[in-house]
Design an enzyme around this catalytic site. Structure first.
Site, PDB file in Angstrom:
ATOM      1  N   ILE A  29      19.678 -32.427   3.452  1.00  0.00           N
ATOM      2  CA  ILE A  29      19.460 -31.432   4.733  1.00  0.00           C
ATOM      3  C   ILE A  29      19.197 -30.041   3.852  1.00  0.00           C
ATOM      4  CG2 ILE A  29      20.968 -32.500   6.241  1.00  0.00           C
ATOM      5  CD1 ILE A  29      22.931 -30.276   5.935  1.00  0.00           C
ATOM      6  N   CYS A  30      18.142 -29.123   4.621  1.00  0.00           N
ATOM      7  CA  CYS A  30      17.719 -27.980   3.983  1.00  0.00           C
ATOM      8  C   CYS A  30      18.864 -26.891   4.384  1.00  0.00           C
ATOM      9  CB  CYS A  30      16.320 -27.759   4.723  1.00  0.00           C
ATOM     10  SG  CYS A  30      15.749 -26.233   3.966  1.00  0.00           S
ATOM     11  N   LEU A  31      19.195 -26.213   3.443  1.00  0.00           N
ATOM     12  CA  LEU A  31      20.245 -25.070   3.546  1.00  0.00           C
ATOM     13  C   LEU A  31      19.740 -23.836   2.933  1.00  0.00           C
ATOM     14  CD1 LEU A  31      23.474 -27.098   3.220  1.00  0.00           C
ATOM     15  CD2 LEU A  31      22.668 -26.363   5.292  1.00  0.00           C
TER      16      LEU A  31
END
Length: 167
Positions: A115-117
């Site tokens: 996931i993009c954080l």
């Protein structure tokens, strides 16, 4: 951090003191104890608030983590496998959580279902090394990501509830 509810939840998660990663042998053992204590407290707080939404476990060394997370939408429970490895430069570098079954289904994800954080979470993590740990990763990383992405994916028809798929 965004709203007051998020601040309250995070303030109830114990901060960590030991600045150690997997390379640090004895100090890593101490850091892992702190990680588990923090995660246990966070899960207990979530259960008490009727907001239980994940389970995690690790390998013996505490370097590979896996489990389940779930998101309730329109009274239906959507459950996903999660996994991540502790980077060798931890805690300076935050782990990258993967939700493999959502790989390629949203733009806010890297290859392998990570996931993009980067925009919101990683700068916050960097300002709070070594105080933040895995419980903070879940509370400020995966939790908000699920809250934004899962309803959007459901609305677009990209994911469906398992019961609806079986009908």
């Amino acid at each position: 951090m965004a709203d007051e509810a998020t601040r309250r939840v995070v303030s109830e998660i114990p901060v960590l003191k030991t600045n150690a990663g997997p390379r640090d042998r004895e100090l890593w053992v101490q850091r892992l104890k702190e990680e588990y204590q923090s995660l246990i407290r966070y899960v207990e707080n979530n259960k008490n608030a009727d907001n239980d939404w994940f389970r995690l476990e690790s390998n013996k060394e505490g370097t590979r983590w896996f489990g389940k997370c779930w998101y309730i939408h329109d009274f239906l429970k959507y459950e996903f496998d999660i996994e991540f490895e502790i980077p060798i430069t931890y805690p300076t570098t935050a782990p990258e959580i993967a939700v493999p079954e959502l790989d390629g289904k949203t733009a806010k994800m890297y290859r392998g279902g990570k996931i993009c954080l980067t925009d919101h979470f990683k700068p916050l993590w960097a300002r709070n090394v070594p105080k933040f740990g895995l419980a903070h990763l879940m509370a400020l990383g995966l939790g908000p990501w699920l809250a934004v992405e899962v309803p959007d994916l459901i609305q677009k028809g990209v994911i469906q509830h398992k019961e609806k798929c079986n009908q």
